[in-house]
Design a protein around this motif. Structure first.
Motif, PDB file in Angstrom:
ATOM      1  N   ALA A 293      14.760  -7.129  20.349  1.00  0.00           N
ATOM      2  CA  ALA A 293      13.483  -6.367  20.334  1.00  0.00           C
ATOM      3  C   ALA A 293      12.969  -5.664  21.051  1.00  0.00           C
ATOM      4  O   ALA A 293      13.514  -5.542  22.309  1.00  0.00           O
ATOM      5  N   LEU A 294      12.286  -4.766  20.503  1.00  0.00           N
ATOM      6  CA  LEU A 294      11.735  -3.538  21.321  1.00  0.00           C
ATOM      7  C   LEU A 294      10.408  -3.547  21.631  1.00  0.00           C
ATOM      8  O   LEU A 294       9.484  -3.948  20.476  1.00  0.00           O
ATOM      9  N   ASP A 295       9.752  -3.700  22.674  1.00  0.00           N
ATOM     10  CA  ASP A 295       8.528  -3.890  23.157  1.00  0.00           C
ATOM     11  C   ASP A 295       7.616  -2.655  22.424  1.00  0.00           C
ATOM     12  O   ASP A 295       6.400  -2.761  21.987  1.00  0.00           O
ATOM     13  N   CYS A 296       8.095  -1.452  22.215  1.00  0.00           N
ATOM     14  CA  CYS A 296       7.524  -0.509  21.807  1.00  0.00           C
ATOM     15  C   CYS A 296       7.502  -0.001  20.338  1.00  0.00           C
ATOM     16  O   CYS A 296       6.962   0.888  19.595  1.00  0.00           O
ATOM     17  N   LEU A 297       8.110  -1.016  19.624  1.00  0.00           N
ATOM     18  CA  LEU A 297       8.439  -0.996  18.139  1.00  0.00           C
ATOM     19  C   LEU A 297       6.925  -0.640  17.367  1.00  0.00           C
ATOM     20  O   LEU A 297       6.985  -0.107  16.762  1.00  0.00           O
ATOM     21  N   PRO A 298       5.878  -1.284  17.633  1.00  0.00           N
ATOM     22  CA  PRO A 298       4.692  -1.176  17.094  1.00  0.00           C
ATOM     23  C   PRO A 298       4.192   0.002  17.197  1.00  0.00           C
ATOM     24  O   PRO A 298       3.593   0.710  16.422  1.00  0.00           O
ATOM     25  N   ASN A 299       4.249   0.758  18.545  1.00  0.00           N
ATOM     26  CA  ASN A 299       3.878   2.171  18.590  1.00  0.00           C
ATOM     27  C   ASN A 299       4.687   3.259  17.650  1.00  0.00           C
ATOM     28  O   ASN A 299       4.257   4.076  17.073  1.00  0.00           O
ATOM     29  N   LEU A 300       6.052   2.944  17.846  1.00  0.00           N
ATOM     30  CA  LEU A 300       6.906   3.633  16.870  1.00  0.00           C
ATOM     31  C   LEU A 300       6.694   3.394  15.343  1.00  0.00           C
ATOM     32  O   LEU A 300       6.529   4.706  14.722  1.00  0.00           O
TER      33      LEU A 300
ATOM     34  N   THR B 198       3.059  10.101  10.513  1.00  0.00           N
ATOM     35  CA  THR B 198       3.961  11.421  10.198  1.00  0.00           C
ATOM     36  C   THR B 198       4.697  11.368   8.884  1.00  0.00           C
ATOM     37  O   THR B 198       5.000  12.299   8.531  1.00  0.00           O
ATOM     38  N   ASN B 199       5.086  10.006   8.664  1.00  0.00           N
ATOM     39  CA  ASN B 199       6.115   9.764   7.556  1.00  0.00           C
ATOM     40  C   ASN B 199       7.450  10.506   7.895  1.00  0.00           C
ATOM     41  O   ASN B 199       8.185  10.710   6.817  1.00  0.00           O
ATOM     42  N   ASN B 200       7.676  10.840   9.112  1.00  0.00           N
ATOM     43  CA  ASN B 200       9.128  11.513   9.648  1.00  0.00           C
ATOM     44  C   ASN B 200       9.916  10.479   9.929  1.00  0.00           C
ATOM     45  O   ASN B 200      10.221   9.889  11.023  1.00  0.00           O
ATOM     46  N   LEU B 201      10.841   9.960   9.062  1.00  0.00           N
ATOM     47  CA  LEU B 201      11.726   8.819   9.326  1.00  0.00           C
ATOM     48  C   LEU B 201      12.768   9.475  10.132  1.00  0.00           C
ATOM     49  O   LEU B 201      13.334   8.473  10.955  1.00  0.00           O
TER      50      LEU B 201
ATOM     51  N   GLU C 238       0.646  -1.159  -0.014  1.00  0.00           N
ATOM     52  CA  GLU C 238      -0.090  -0.092  -0.045  1.00  0.00           C
ATOM     53  C   GLU C 238       1.052   1.211  -0.123  1.00  0.00           C
ATOM     54  O   GLU C 238       0.297   2.582   0.288  1.00  0.00           O
ATOM     55  N   GLY C 239       2.211   1.083  -0.065  1.00  0.00           N
ATOM     56  CA  GLY C 239       3.060   2.231  -0.254  1.00  0.00           C
ATOM     57  C   GLY C 239       3.459   2.811   1.306  1.00  0.00           C
ATOM     58  O   GLY C 239       3.649   3.981   1.394  1.00  0.00           O
ATOM     59  N   VAL C 240       3.387   1.951   2.272  1.00  0.00           N
ATOM     60  CA  VAL C 240       3.231   2.634   3.738  1.00  0.00           C
ATOM     61  C   VAL C 240       4.542   2.029   4.392  1.00  0.00           C
ATOM     62  O   VAL C 240       5.002   0.751   4.186  1.00  0.00           O
TER      63      VAL C 240
END
Length: 238
Positions: A204-211, A218-221, A193-195
């Motif tokens: 592994a980072l637990d917060c990875l899904p949120n980030l 935001t598309n702010n890489l 889908e281009g995302v």
């Protein structure tokens, strides 16, 4: 008289015996007659019973034959009804197909138009994906010097649900003070889908899904990579 004539008693006794014998003969005849009547009645009953049983069996066979004829008639009627219904359905289907011919042609034309539009959308998405991949490549040079970041391109089969194609590994170093050369890796790419989509992180980072969700919003890489580095640093200090 029996007192004065001694023979009277004998005559009386003899008369009684004759009378008794006569009664016995008569009783015997009656018994024989009753036995004959009983046998005749028994034979009559048996004959009547046999006749009734035969009549019952004949009637049962007749009823069974009638039921068989009824079932055959019902089956034949149902068969003819089904055939008439099938013929009616075939005729109706032929009429419907004739009526739907124009509609089918119209749908084919519509599908062709939709397919052409879909090709345009896919081409647009491919252009967008290529542009975003170029931005990822540019980000490598931006962060490599300042964050000790190495970026590697990976081309091959998909790792998870990310569409097959080029992916990037962001390799962070200078994270662990006790071993500055230790590598902390995030692999990501762009889905169908281009995302932006994160494939994995090591460790592994637990917060990875949120980030990842925030990056997609935001598309702010640059901010995403900065936050990933902060999380790796916090993980290394524990």
């Amino acid at each position: 008289m029996s007192i004065t004539d001694p023979g009277t008693s004998e005559r009386f006794t003899k008369a009684m015996e004759e009378s008794h014998n006569q009664h016995l003969k008569t009783l015997g005849k009656i018994c024989d007659m009753i036995t004959e009547l009983f046998q005749a009645h028994k034979q009559f009953i048996k004959s009547a019973q046999d006749s009734c049983i035969k009549k019952c069996n004949d009637d049962k066979m007749a009823f069974d034959t009638i039921e068989t004829f009824k079932k055959d008639l019902e089956h034949t009627s149902k068969f003819l009804k089904d055939k008439r219904l099938a013929i009616s359905e075939v005729m109706s289907e032929i009429e419907q197909k004739e009526m739907m011919k124009e509609e089918i042609i119209h749908k084919i034309e519509k599908l062709k138009e939709e397919q052409a539009k879909r090709r345009e959308v896919i081409e647009t998405q491919n252009k967008t994906n290529k542009k975003r991949l170029k931005n990822l490549q540019k980000a490598r040079y931006m962060f490599q010097e300042h964050l000790g970041l190495e970026i590697r391109a990976i081309v091959g089969k998909e790792i998870t649900k990310v569409s097959q194609g080029e992916k990037l590994q962001f390799i962070f170093r200078n994270i662990n003070r006790s071993d500055l050369s230790s590598a902390y890796i995030v692999t990501m790419g762009i889905n169908a889908e281009g995302v932006y989509q994160v494939v994995s992180s090591d460790p592994a980072l637990d917060c990875l899904p949120n980030l990842e969700k925030r990056l997609q919003e935001t598309n702010n890489l640059a901010a995403f990579l900065a936050n990933i580095r902060k999380e790796f640093i916090a993980l290394a200090r524990h």
